[in-house]
Design a protein around this motif. Structure first.
Motif, PDB file in Angstrom:
ATOM      1  N   THR A 474       0.814  -1.226   0.000  1.00 54.81           N
ATOM      2  CA  THR A 474       0.000   0.000   0.000  1.00 54.81           C
ATOM      3  C   THR A 474       0.845   1.273   0.000  1.00 54.81           C
ATOM      4  O   THR A 474       0.302   2.363  -0.198  1.00 54.81           O
ATOM      5  N   THR A 475       2.154   1.136   0.238  1.00 60.39           N
ATOM      6  CA  THR A 475       3.011   2.346   0.248  1.00 60.39           C
ATOM      7  C   THR A 475       3.487   2.717  -1.138  1.00 60.39           C
ATOM      8  O   THR A 475       4.045   3.796  -1.333  1.00 60.39           O
ATOM      9  N   PRO A 504       1.838  -7.808   0.654  1.00 59.40           N
ATOM     10  CA  PRO A 504       2.065  -8.922  -0.284  1.00 59.40           C
ATOM     11  C   PRO A 504       1.924 -10.280   0.389  1.00 59.40           C
ATOM     12  O   PRO A 504       2.561 -10.560   1.405  1.00 59.40           O
ATOM     13  N   GLY A 505       0.997 -11.117  -0.163  1.00 59.20           N
ATOM     14  CA  GLY A 505       0.779 -12.470   0.349  1.00 59.20           C
ATOM     15  C   GLY A 505      -0.228 -12.555   1.466  1.00 59.20           C
ATOM     16  O   GLY A 505      -0.531 -13.668   1.928  1.00 59.20           O
ATOM     17  N   ASN A 506      -0.771 -11.433   1.941  1.00 56.12           N
ATOM     18  CA  ASN A 506      -1.680 -11.457   3.107  1.00 56.12           C
ATOM     19  C   ASN A 506      -3.082 -10.930   2.783  1.00 56.12           C
ATOM     20  O   ASN A 506      -3.822 -10.573   3.684  1.00 56.12           O
ATOM     21  N   GLY A 507      -3.464 -10.919   1.534  1.00 56.41           N
ATOM     22  CA  GLY A 507      -4.800 -10.475   1.188  1.00 56.41           C
ATOM     23  C   GLY A 507      -4.978  -8.978   1.371  1.00 56.41           C
ATOM     24  O   GLY A 507      -4.041  -8.228   1.676  1.00 56.41           O
TER      25      GLY A 507
END
Length: 526
Positions: A474-475, A504-507
């Protein structure tokens, strides 16, 4: 100053009569003083000698010298003292009279002129010397008064021009806001024509749009058509009129016929229309009027070009929506119907044979038809946002998730509360945000499960869309991806907040909070 200018100034300079000349007056004053003193001295001496001769008993002034010798010294001294006293009085009176005359002649006018000059220098444009004297000082005072009158007139004219310019700039700003706030061309043209007449320089005006075929289409008119002449047809073709060259230096491409003026509306180096205006009979066109009408013509060109671009963008959006619908129909409903056809043919071939196989085939046809029907309803709902009024926000979210399961084989988890009592426009904005979040799940997340929750918590409506996909950073910035920006803007317009949690990788989790009772702007969404 050049010799020619000096001669011109000298030729226009007022002449002063010799008896009004200041130097001549001072000379006469001095001669008068000398003459008065001389006469007074002569008279007093005459009287003194006459007194002495009378005391000596002599009858004439011829024997004055002999008389003085026979009169005692006391008498002579008394006569001399009396003569000197009288002479001093005469000199004093003469000098006082000369001083008073010179003050009235020179000192007082110079004092008034100095006072007026200081007041003018301090900014008082009403200061005047106001002298009726016809001497050089009076001429100087009148020249000063004329200069002060010119300064006052120039300042009044300047203030009037500044006020006019300010009013015109405000009108242009208001017109720009009108053009920016609406995509409807009619109110934009009406606002432009209203501003053309507001300056009271024009009695009639009209705006034409130039179609690609070369035909001029009237968009609006104010005033009598007869006051507009026929200059508009020349303006569209940018006719050459040598008499209009000075005007074109101020407003390019203008066509002038007497009181009639036509300006081609140019945008992106092409003519998109014509603004025709008619001035008051005999008033003609000055530079200020031309610049004002030229500014309005530029705004009219912007309005026409914006309208053209808006129509183009709307057509492209409609075409894109048709392509999207065709893809969805091809990928979902048509495939389902094709499966129905294949299954029906398979069941047909089993007729008269295996009854169980026919029953299973017909059951498959029914399931496929029901799935196609549900998918068709989901598509129709996407195309008809007004269906939100029929099923409510929670029903609309159920249909969105139904379509997600059918078209993309995603597992959905629904935690939807009772229908909230919110304004329709607010529900529409929340539905658009949820649709955008679900669209991102399908397009980017590669998820298998999506969870949607919605309901009231106190005085706040909470909406969340969570997936178990690949997530994202999100950054980082994602140029060209405007979905999140649009979602933020929509929620902000309701006074709410939107938060995106992902890695990344955590929905990804999209959470929206909107104050209960919040109402979207009249246009529905930013």
């Amino acid at each position: 100053m050049t010799p020619e200018a000096t001669n011109a100034v000298d030729a226009g300079a007022p002449t002063t009569a010799w008896y009004h000349s200041l130097s001549n007056r001072l000379t006469l004053l001095l001669l008068g003083v000398v003459l008065v003193l001389a006469i007074a001295t002569g008279v007093l001496l005459w009287r003194g000698l006459a007194t002495v001769t009378a005391v000596a008993g002599d009858d004439g002034l011829a024997g004055a010298a002999a008389a003085v010798s026979v009169v005692d010294e006391a008498t002579v001294a008394a006569v001399v003292r009396s003569t000197l006293v009288n002479l001093a009085v005469v000199v004093a009176v003469t000098l006082l009279a000369a001083a008073a005359f010179s003050r009235a002649l020179l000192v007082d006018p110079l004092a008034r002129l100095t006072h007026a000059s200081r007041a003018l220098a301090a900014g008082d444009l009403s200061a005047r010397a106001d002298l009726a004297d016809r001497s050089e000082v009076g001429e100087l005072a009148r020249a000063f008064d004329a200069m002060a009158d010119n300064l006052a007139a120039a300042q009044t004219e300047l203030e009037l021009r500044v006020a006019t310019r300010t009013a015109e700039l405000r009108a242009l700003l208001s017109l720009s806001n009108t053009i920016a706030l609406t995509t409807d061309l009619k109110p934009q043209v009406d606002a432009i024509l209203s501003q053309v007449l507001a300056g009271e320089r024009v009695v009639a005006a009209e705006v034409h749009e130039l179609e690609p075929t070369g035909k001029l289409v009237l968009l609006g008119r104010v005033g009598a058509e007869a006051a507009l002449g026929s200059a508009r047809s020349d303006a569209a073709g940018a006719a050459s009129d040598p008499l209009a060259e000075p005007v074109r230096a101020i407003v390019p491409h203008a066509v002038v016929q007497g009181d009639h003026l036509a300006l081609p509306l140019r945008a992106r180096d092409r003519v998109v229309g014509v603004l025709s205006v008619g001035a008051r009979p005999g008033a003609g066109w000055d530079e200020e009027s031309l610049r004002w009408v030229g500014g309005l013509a530029a705004q009219a060109a912007v309005a026409l070009e914006n309208n053209r671009l808006y129509e183009l963008a709307r057509d492209e959006a409609a075409e894109e929506e048709r392509r999207h619908l065709a893809r969805e129909l091809h990928d979902s409903v048509s495939q389902a119907i094709y499966s129905v056809v294949l299954t029906a043919h398979a069941a047909e071939r089993q007729l008269g044979g295996d009854t169980e196989a026919v029953r299973r085939g017909l059951q498959g046809v029914i399931e496929l038809a029901e799935a196609a029907l549900a998918e068709m309803r989901a598509l129709i709902f996407e195309l008809r946002p007004e269906a939100l009024a029929e099923v409510g926000l929670m029903g609309a979210l159920h249909r969105q998730l139904d379509g997600l399961e059918l078209r993309h084989s995603l597992r959905t988890v629904r935690r939807l509360g009772p229908e909230p009592d919110l304004p329709f426009m607010t529900k529409q904005v929340l539905l658009r945000v949820a649709q955008e979040a679900l669209h991102n799940v399908v397009k980017h997340a590669s998820a298998t499960t999506v969870t949607v929750a919605a309901g009231l918590e106190g005085r706040t409506l909470e909406l969340s869309v969570l997936d178990d996909g690949v997530g994202f950073d999100t950054t980082r910035a994602y140029p060209g991806h405007l979905g999140l920006t649009s979602m933020h803007e929509r929620v902000a317009a309701l006074g709410g907040s939107l938060r995106v949690d992902s890695a990344p990788g955590n929905g990804t989790a999209v959470r929206v909070s909107v104050p209960f009772g919040a109402e979207a702007p009249a246009d529905g969404a930013p």
